[in-house]
Scaffold this active site. Structure first.
Site, short mmCIF file in Angstrom:
data_model
loop_
_atom_site.label_atom_id
_atom_site.label_comp_id
_atom_site.label_asym_id
_atom_site.label_seq_id
_atom_site.Cartn_x
_atom_site.Cartn_y
_atom_site.Cartn_z
N ASP A 106 -11.55 42.14 54.77
CA ASP A 106 -10.93 41.30 55.80
C ASP A 106 -11.88 41.28 57.00
O ASP A 106 -12.84 42.06 57.07
CB ASP A 106 -9.57 41.90 56.21
CG ASP A 106 -8.89 41.08 57.32
OD1 ASP A 106 -8.82 39.84 57.20
OD2 ASP A 106 -8.44 41.67 58.32
N SER A 107 -11.55 40.44 57.97
CA SER A 107 -12.36 40.39 59.20
C SER A 107 -12.15 41.65 60.06
O SER A 107 -12.97 41.94 60.92
CB SER A 107 -11.96 39.16 60.01
OG SER A 107 -10.58 39.23 60.32
N CYS A 117 -7.86 38.36 53.28
CA CYS A 117 -7.95 37.55 54.49
C CYS A 117 -7.66 36.12 54.08
O CYS A 117 -8.33 35.57 53.19
CB CYS A 117 -9.37 37.67 55.06
SG CYS A 117 -9.72 36.55 56.43
N GLU A 153 -5.32 43.78 66.59
CA GLU A 153 -6.56 44.58 66.70
C GLU A 153 -6.48 45.55 67.88
O GLU A 153 -7.09 46.62 67.86
CB GLU A 153 -7.78 43.65 66.87
CG GLU A 153 -8.13 42.81 65.63
CD GLU A 153 -8.84 43.61 64.53
OE1 GLU A 153 -9.49 44.61 64.83
OE2 GLU A 153 -8.69 43.21 63.35
N CYS A 172 -1.55 35.08 57.61
CA CYS A 172 -2.75 35.78 58.07
C CYS A 172 -2.43 37.25 57.86
O CYS A 172 -1.32 37.70 58.22
CB CYS A 172 -2.99 35.49 59.54
SG CYS A 172 -4.23 36.58 60.29
N HIS A 212 -3.27 39.82 59.31
CA HIS A 212 -3.01 40.60 60.53
C HIS A 212 -1.52 40.53 60.92
O HIS A 212 -1.01 41.43 61.59
CB HIS A 212 -3.81 40.06 61.72
CG HIS A 212 -5.24 40.53 61.76
ND1 HIS A 212 -6.19 40.04 60.90
CD2 HIS A 212 -5.87 41.42 62.57
CE1 HIS A 212 -7.37 40.63 61.18
NE2 HIS A 212 -7.19 41.46 62.19
N1 DGL Z 1 -6.73 38.50 58.72
C1 DGL Z 1 -7.34 37.23 58.60
C2 DGL Z 1 -6.50 36.22 57.87
O1 DGL Z 1 -5.74 36.61 57.01
C3 DGL Z 1 -8.15 36.64 59.70
C4 DGL Z 1 -7.90 36.91 61.12
C5 DGL Z 1 -9.09 36.45 61.91
O2 DGL Z 1 -10.13 37.09 61.76
O3 DGL Z 1 -9.00 35.44 62.61
O4 DGL Z 1 -6.61 35.05 58.06
#
Ligand code: DGL
Length: 263
Positions: free
Chosen positions: A14-15, A77, A155, A187, A189
């Protein structure tokens, strides 16, 4: 498909910290599997970047994990799944799965006809969820909304603050007003803010987090083949102490094996 090497780890990327929501479910479903998690914390967020840039970042992350001998890659992600899944699947000689299709399937299983999707700008612009849901059922209405501020809130470890609550109200009120019955956390996150999101939507909508359905899919591919001691290794591209703290809180355990890498 030929069986996968039992002792090799599964790669998850993931990011940043968001993919830990998927990591946690894979570990629950497959406690005997070794996992390597890569969070590209130097370049988070992916959601505001162009698809070309996200494809490049995703290939770099995948190549790094390949060098560590992974037997399967989970793109934890949505933004990277929406932009790069076909490229990764064509390029890598191992099974690669993303999180959008499992999320779409879970939404179809729950909805009475009107699905809301909150996701990054990149995922919303790609209409990956609308396409995946309409492939399964073209009659379901899909409303897609970007909720980019949820990413830095997760984050920062600010998921349960009044700031997160106010941001959630602004993002979710239009979906409540539109009568959405099922909300996809599009997402990885966002499940970190699930408690806050649930407080805002109440019981007006069912919430879908693709982590569980993704983990079930991983299990169907690797089977229950793991032998020996499962190991968990974490890699980040920046700010390892920040990652250690947030990951430890989210996974409720110490993060011992953590390494700083450059891609
Ligand atoms: N967690 C990521 C997603 O599922 C990306 C969040 C990001 O880096 O903008 O899209």
């Amino acid at each position: 498909m030929a069986s996968l090497p039992a002792e090799a780890p599964i790669g998850v990327f993931d990011s940043g910290v968001g993919g830990l929501t998927v990591f946690r479910e894979i570990h629950r479903a497959l406690p005997g599997e070794s996992l390597i998690y890569l969070g590209d914390s130097a370049r988070v967020p992916y959601g505001t970047k162009s698809p070309q840039t996200v494809v490049r970042y995703s290939l770099e992350a995948a190549n790094h994990l390949m060098q560590r001998g992974i037997k399967m890659l989970v793109v934890a992600c949505n933004t990277a799944t929406a932009a790069a899944l076909p490229t990764l699947q064509e390029t890598l000689p191992i099974p690669v799965i993303g999180v959008v299709e499992p999320g779409a399937r879970a939404a179809i299983a729950k909805t009475r006809g009107r699905v809301g999707v909150i996701a990054t700008e990149g995922t919303v612009k790609s209409h990956a969820y609308r396409k995946a849901i309409h492939t399964l059922d073209p009659n379901v209405e899909v409303l897609e909304c970007a909720a980019p501020l949820f990413v830095p809130l997760a984050e920062e470890g600010w998921a349960n603050t009044h700031v997160a609550r106010e941001v959630a109200e602004v993002y979710l009120e239009p979906l409540i007003d539109a009568g959405v019955d099922t909300l996809v956390l599009g997402c990885t996150h966002y499940p970190i803010l699930r408690g806050t999101i649930e407080k805002v939507v109440g019981d007006s909508m069912a919430i879908v987090d693709s982590a569980e359905t993704t983990a079930a899919w991983v299990k169907s591919i690797v089977g229950d083949s793991a032998r020996g001691e499962a190991e968990h290794h974490f890699l980040v591209t920046d700010a390892e102490e920040r990652f250690r703290k947030i990951a430890a809180e989210f996974l409720s355990r110490d993060i011992e094996s953590l390494e700083l890498v450059s891609l």
